[in-house]
Design a protein around this motif. Structure first.
Motif, PDB file in Angstrom:
ATOM      1  N   GLN A 108      53.568  -0.557   6.064  1.00  0.00           N
ATOM      2  CA  GLN A 108      52.551  -1.298   5.337  1.00  0.00           C
ATOM      3  C   GLN A 108      52.950  -2.760   5.185  1.00  0.00           C
ATOM      4  O   GLN A 108      52.115  -3.665   5.273  1.00  0.00           O
ATOM      5  N   CYS A 109      54.226  -2.983   5.006  1.00  0.00           N
ATOM      6  CA  CYS A 109      54.714  -4.353   4.838  1.00  0.00           C
ATOM      7  C   CYS A 109      54.497  -5.158   6.128  1.00  0.00           C
ATOM      8  O   CYS A 109      54.119  -6.330   6.072  1.00  0.00           O
ATOM      9  N   TYR A 110      54.729  -4.518   7.273  1.00  0.00           N
ATOM     10  CA  TYR A 110      54.512  -5.227   8.533  1.00  0.00           C
ATOM     11  C   TYR A 110      53.032  -5.439   8.798  1.00  0.00           C
ATOM     12  O   TYR A 110      52.630  -6.464   9.358  1.00  0.00           O
ATOM     13  N   LEU A 111      52.205  -4.489   8.391  1.00  0.00           N
ATOM     14  CA  LEU A 111      50.759  -4.661   8.545  1.00  0.00           C
ATOM     15  C   LEU A 111      50.283  -5.907   7.807  1.00  0.00           C
ATOM     16  O   LEU A 111      49.417  -6.636   8.278  1.00  0.00           O
ATOM     17  N   GLU A 112      50.880  -6.169   6.651  1.00  0.00           N
ATOM     18  CA  GLU A 112      50.520  -7.364   5.900  1.00  0.00           C
ATOM     19  C   GLU A 112      51.008  -8.625   6.618  1.00  0.00           C
ATOM     20  O   GLU A 112      50.352  -9.669   6.582  1.00  0.00           O
ATOM     21  N   ALA A 113      52.145  -8.510   7.297  1.00  0.00           N
ATOM     22  CA  ALA A 113      52.704  -9.672   7.994  1.00  0.00           C
ATOM     23  C   ALA A 113      51.848 -10.115   9.167  1.00  0.00           C
ATOM     24  O   ALA A 113      51.832 -11.299   9.515  1.00  0.00           O
ATOM     25  N   VAL A 114      51.141  -9.177   9.804  1.00  0.00           N
ATOM     26  CA  VAL A 114      50.390  -9.534  11.001  1.00  0.00           C
ATOM     27  C   VAL A 114      48.916  -9.803  10.726  1.00  0.00           C
ATOM     28  O   VAL A 114      48.116  -9.891  11.658  1.00  0.00           O
ATOM     29  N   GLN A 115      48.566  -9.946   9.453  1.00  0.00           N
ATOM     30  CA  GLN A 115      47.207 -10.368   9.139  1.00  0.00           C
ATOM     31  C   GLN A 115      47.065 -11.866   9.404  1.00  0.00           C
ATOM     32  O   GLN A 115      47.950 -12.657   9.058  1.00  0.00           O
ATOM     33  N   PRO A 116      45.970 -12.292  10.022  1.00  0.00           N
ATOM     34  CA  PRO A 116      45.789 -13.729  10.296  1.00  0.00           C
ATOM     35  C   PRO A 116      45.881 -14.563   9.024  1.00  0.00           C
ATOM     36  O   PRO A 116      45.311 -14.206   7.990  1.00  0.00           O
ATOM     37  N   VAL A 117      46.597 -15.676   9.121  1.00  0.00           N
ATOM     38  CA  VAL A 117      46.822 -16.542   7.972  1.00  0.00           C
ATOM     39  C   VAL A 117      46.127 -17.888   8.145  1.00  0.00           C
ATOM     40  O   VAL A 117      45.535 -18.419   7.213  1.00  0.00           O
ATOM     41  N   VAL A 118      46.192 -18.432   9.361  1.00  0.00           N
ATOM     42  CA  VAL A 118      45.738 -19.802   9.561  1.00  0.00           C
ATOM     43  C   VAL A 118      44.923 -19.910  10.848  1.00  0.00           C
ATOM     44  O   VAL A 118      45.178 -19.193  11.826  1.00  0.00           O
ATOM     45  N   PHE A 119      43.940 -20.779  10.845  1.00  0.00           N
ATOM     46  CA  PHE A 119      43.079 -21.029  12.005  1.00  0.00           C
ATOM     47  C   PHE A 119      43.724 -22.074  12.903  1.00  0.00           C
ATOM     48  O   PHE A 119      44.206 -23.102  12.432  1.00  0.00           O
ATOM     49  N   ARG A 120      43.765 -21.799  14.204  1.00  0.00           N
ATOM     50  CA  ARG A 120      44.290 -22.757  15.193  1.00  0.00           C
ATOM     51  C   ARG A 120      43.111 -23.309  15.982  1.00  0.00           C
ATOM     52  O   ARG A 120      42.578 -22.646  16.871  1.00  0.00           O
ATOM     53  N   GLU A 121      42.730 -24.513  15.669  1.00  0.00           N
ATOM     54  CA  GLU A 121      41.517 -25.086  16.261  1.00  0.00           C
ATOM     55  C   GLU A 121      41.575 -25.095  17.785  1.00  0.00           C
ATOM     56  O   GLU A 121      40.608 -24.784  18.463  1.00  0.00           O
ATOM     57  N   ASN A 122      42.728 -25.462  18.344  1.00  0.00           N
ATOM     58  CA  ASN A 122      42.882 -25.517  19.800  1.00  0.00           C
ATOM     59  C   ASN A 122      43.854 -24.452  20.305  1.00  0.00           C
ATOM     60  O   ASN A 122      44.538 -24.636  21.308  1.00  0.00           O
ATOM     61  N   GLY A 123      43.907 -23.327  19.584  1.00  0.00           N
ATOM     62  CA  GLY A 123      44.891 -22.305  19.892  1.00  0.00           C
ATOM     63  C   GLY A 123      44.802 -21.714  21.276  1.00  0.00           C
ATOM     64  O   GLY A 123      45.808 -21.317  21.855  1.00  0.00           O
ATOM     65  N   ASP A 124      43.581 -21.635  21.833  1.00  0.00           N
ATOM     66  CA  ASP A 124      43.439 -21.028  23.156  1.00  0.00           C
ATOM     67  C   ASP A 124      42.939 -22.006  24.209  1.00  0.00           C
ATOM     68  O   ASP A 124      42.628 -21.623  25.337  1.00  0.00           O
ATOM     69  N   THR A 125      42.860 -23.294  23.853  1.00  0.00           N
ATOM     70  CA  THR A 125      42.302 -24.286  24.777  1.00  0.00           C
ATOM     71  C   THR A 125      43.103 -24.381  26.059  1.00  0.00           C
ATOM     72  O   THR A 125      42.539 -24.420  27.166  1.00  0.00           O
ATOM     73  N   PHE A 126      44.424 -24.424  25.950  1.00  0.00           N
ATOM     74  CA  PHE A 126      45.281 -24.574  27.119  1.00  0.00           C
ATOM     75  C   PHE A 126      45.078 -23.426  28.098  1.00  0.00           C
ATOM     76  O   PHE A 126      44.861 -23.628  29.304  1.00  0.00           O
ATOM     77  N   ILE A 127      45.114 -22.192  27.595  1.00  0.00           N
ATOM     78  CA  ILE A 127      44.951 -21.033  28.472  1.00  0.00           C
ATOM     79  C   ILE A 127      43.539 -20.981  29.044  1.00  0.00           C
ATOM     80  O   ILE A 127      43.347 -20.690  30.235  1.00  0.00           O
ATOM     81  N   LYS A 128      42.535 -21.283  28.235  1.00  0.00           N
ATOM     82  CA  LYS A 128      41.159 -21.230  28.733  1.00  0.00           C
ATOM     83  C   LYS A 128      40.913 -22.265  29.828  1.00  0.00           C
ATOM     84  O   LYS A 128      40.172 -22.012  30.779  1.00  0.00           O
ATOM     85  N   ASN A 129      41.524 -23.428  29.686  1.00  0.00           N
ATOM     86  CA  ASN A 129      41.370 -24.459  30.718  1.00  0.00           C
ATOM     87  C   ASN A 129      42.063 -24.050  32.011  1.00  0.00           C
ATOM     88  O   ASN A 129      41.567 -24.319  33.111  1.00  0.00           O
ATOM     89  N   LEU A 130      43.240 -23.417  31.881  1.00  0.00           N
ATOM     90  CA  LEU A 130      43.996 -23.014  33.066  1.00  0.00           C
ATOM     91  C   LEU A 130      43.429 -21.749  33.706  1.00  0.00           C
ATOM     92  O   LEU A 130      43.465 -21.590  34.927  1.00  0.00           O
ATOM     93  N   PHE A 131      42.913 -20.835  32.858  1.00  0.00           N
ATOM     94  CA  PHE A 131      42.477 -19.529  33.347  1.00  0.00           C
ATOM     95  C   PHE A 131      41.037 -19.244  32.907  1.00  0.00           C
ATOM     96  O   PHE A 131      40.798 -18.397  32.043  1.00  0.00           O
ATOM     97  N   PRO A 132      40.063 -19.941  33.479  1.00  0.00           N
ATOM     98  CA  PRO A 132      38.676 -19.707  33.079  1.00  0.00           C
ATOM     99  C   PRO A 132      38.192 -18.297  33.405  1.00  0.00           C
ATOM    100  O   PRO A 132      37.177 -17.845  32.859  1.00  0.00           O
ATOM    101  N   SER A 160      42.026 -16.817  21.395  1.00  0.00           N
ATOM    102  CA  SER A 160      43.064 -16.694  20.369  1.00  0.00           C
ATOM    103  C   SER A 160      43.076 -17.963  19.518  1.00  0.00           C
ATOM    104  O   SER A 160      43.624 -18.980  19.926  1.00  0.00           O
ATOM    105  N   LYS A 161      42.463 -17.897  18.361  1.00  0.00           N
ATOM    106  CA  LYS A 161      42.385 -19.057  17.476  1.00  0.00           C
ATOM    107  C   LYS A 161      42.999 -18.798  16.108  1.00  0.00           C
ATOM    108  O   LYS A 161      42.847 -19.603  15.188  1.00  0.00           O
ATOM    109  N   LEU A 162      43.684 -17.673  15.953  1.00  0.00           N
ATOM    110  CA  LEU A 162      44.280 -17.331  14.669  1.00  0.00           C
ATOM    111  C   LEU A 162      45.786 -17.142  14.828  1.00  0.00           C
ATOM    112  O   LEU A 162      46.273 -16.807  15.909  1.00  0.00           O
ATOM    113  N   TYR A 163      46.511 -17.354  13.738  1.00  0.00           N
ATOM    114  CA  TYR A 163      47.955 -17.130  13.762  1.00  0.00           C
ATOM    115  C   TYR A 163      48.338 -16.356  12.511  1.00  0.00           C
ATOM    116  O   TYR A 163      47.915 -16.699  11.395  1.00  0.00           O
TER     117      TYR A 163
END
Length: 548
Positions: free
Chosen positions: A279-303, A309-312
């Motif tokens: 249960q403790c680890y389940l709480e650790a992997v809940q999204p905490v913060v929004f990454r505005e450009n989190g997936d931009t690099f991969i999306k540009n390289l691999f359309p 992936s915009k959450l961390y």
């Protein structure tokens, strides 16, 4: 938390997952083709699907001896280490024998370590484990110290104490800003809780309990069957062994990126991730913060990838692939590249590691292989990648060193002695500039690794750095990417510059003449107290002189 995203691990059935994991001849051919065109000497692979698993080794671990990669060959996983540090803290927070609030990710660092001090009062009093593990402190991240190599004498505790000198880039808890220094801090907090070193804790509380007998961290000097990290120069078609850089540049930031593991051990780790989730680890992997450009690099390289992936969370990026939730993190450190992907709905996890060429080229190879295998081996669907296009999706990146610009030269610098001397930074170290009359060049050095010659740019008081081996073999230092700009020339100080601004990619760090790294060895409070004492003493003596 019944609404937990990760909670579906426990409940979901395996859908569209192959019962028996195996690499088809076609899959092996695609991997080997990609390794050739992306200049990967060796690669390690571990996949877990339900209770089934697959391990494989490809290529060469040591080009000098021609030692092949096997499933016991160790690779550095780079920043995938962050999820290991989170798992360690999870284990510590659940230990009822320790004097710590049970699984409280919002616990203030000040409540764990009373001497904790940050940039300002608010951060000092309020910063929590969740803040540092989700990269939402808003503080600058300093990578130059890693590249240069910290003195072996500096302890993790001492460098952590210096973090109060970090600059604020964004308001506290305002946004995501990736910061390796915060994971060093997290590692030290684990040491305070566990009353041992981070290195010892990950071995005793995680690896050995799971039967991961080979896994360790780079601090270990007696490492068997270790792959050698390489970079590649497209001009010379040669690989460069960068192990001498890698060995010394982790310390003391090991909790952010120094874990070494093998395919055999990684299977045990991946099974632990998908089958033994507390249960403790389940709480650790809940999204905490929004990454505005989190997936931009991969999306540009691999359309072609159905990826987002915009959450961390804490130690994991959170997103979707082909409509399914994924937890993922990549790693890149001086020749080594890695990627780990977990699909909790399918009880599937995958880890890929290579020992070259690092950088963007290494990252591209990791992403391409990982999602190709998820498609073909896990989901049993046709991939857009095949033997024909695997080297053109995306196009190859030029990873050769540049030819010197004829306009730039290290010679004939006007008044070279105005630049010479030592410029200090409280977290990075001392930058030394020396004029060599016999060769008419300005030579510089920083830390254990960084040495080189300054080249004029055509802009007054601004230079680029041509690094000496072995740093010039790293992609971060190719094309003279390091820029130096001198400021605050003072006629009162022999016409010498007082400030040196060093720019590395997206960040600029300011070094000052008359300031030394050693000046900050003591806690700032002690330094201030000494200065205050001297000031008060001077005032008292002056008053006494007036009175008597």
């Amino acid at each position: 938390m019944a609404h937990s995203i990760y909670f579906i691990i426990v409940l979901s059935a395996l859908v569209n997952v192959s019962c028996i994991l195996e690499l088809t001849p076609k899959a092996e051919s695609v991997i080997k083709r990609l390794m050739t065109c992306r200049h990967m000497p060796g690669m390690s692979l571990a996949i877990v699907s339900g209770m089934d698993n697959l391990t494989a080794g490809f290529g060469i671990a040591d080009l000098e001896t021609n030692r092949a990669v096997d499933i016991d060959t160790l690779f550095c996983i780079g920043s995938v280490t962050k999820s290991v540090s989170v798992a360690l803290l999870t284990d510590l927070l659940q230990d009822e024998k320790l004097n710590i609030r049970n699984c409280d990710w919002n616990i203030k660092l000040k409540d764990i370590w009373k001497d904790f001090e940050s940039t300002d009062h608010w951060r000092t009093s309020e910063m929590s484990l969740k803040d540092i593990l989700s990269h939402r402190t808003g503080l600058e991240s300093i990578e130059l110290g890693n590249f240069a190599g910290y003195p072996t004498s500096i302890t993790r505790k001492e460098l952590v104490r210096r973090l109060k000198y970090l600059k604020e880039l964004y308001p506290f808890r305002d946004r995501f800003h990736y910061n390796n220094l915060m994971y060093m801090l997290a590692g030290y907090v684990a040491e305070v809780i566990g009353n041992s070193t981070w290195e010892d804790l990950i071995n005793t509380r995680l690896f050995r309990k799971l039967g991961m007998v080979s896994s360790t961290a780079f601090y270990d000097t007696d490492i068997k069957n270790l792959s050698i990290p390489y970079t590649f120069d497209a001009n010379t078609k040669k690989y460069s062994n960068v192990m001498n850089v890698t060995r010394v540049t982790f310390h003391p930031l090991d909790p952010a990126g120094s874990v070494l593991t093998s395919a055999r051990d990684m299977v045990k780790w991946l099974k632990y991730k998908i089958h033994n989730v507390s249960q403790c680890y389940l709480e650790a992997v809940q999204p905490v913060v929004f990454r505005e450009n989190g997936d931009t690099f991969i999306k540009n390289l691999f359309p072609d990838l159905d990826y987002s992936s915009k959450l961390y969370a804490m130690g994991w990026g959170v997103g979707t692939y082909r409509g399914r939730i994924i937890y993922t993190h990549s790693g890149d450190i001086y020749g080594y590249s890695a990627i780990q992907v977990v699909l909790p709905e399918m009880q599937v996890a995958l880890h890929v590691n290579s020992n070259g060429p690092g950088g963007s080229e290494g990252f591209i190879a990791m992403v391409r292989i990982a999602y190709y295998l998820i498609d073909t081996v896990i989901m049993n669907i046709e991939s857009s990648v095949n033997e024909t296009n695997v080297c053109t999706l995306p196009d190859l990146i030029d990873i050769s060193a540049d030819e010197p610009d004829p306009y730039q030269t290290p010679k004939d610098v006007p008044n070279p002695h105005s630049y010479t001397g030592s410029y200090g930074h409280p977290i990075i170290g001392d930058f030394y500039i020396k004029y060599l009359e016999e060769t008419d060049v300005l030579q510089c050095s920083l830390g254990i690794n960084l040495k080189g010659v300054l080249y004029k740019t055509g802009i007054n008081d601004t230079f680029t750095l041509l690094a000496s081996p072995p740093l010039n073999d790293l992609y971060e230092f190719k094309n003279r990417a390091l820029k130096l700009r001198f400021d605050d020339k003072s006629p009162n100080n022999g016409d010498q510059y007082q400030t040196l601004n060093v720019t590395v990619e997206w960040a600029t760090y300011t070094f000052r003449r008359g300031v030394s790294f050693a000046d900050f060895n003591m806690a700032s409070g002690l330094l201030i107290s000494c200065k205050m004492f001297c000031t008060i003493l001077t005032i008292n003596l002056f008053i006494a002189h007036l009175l008597f």
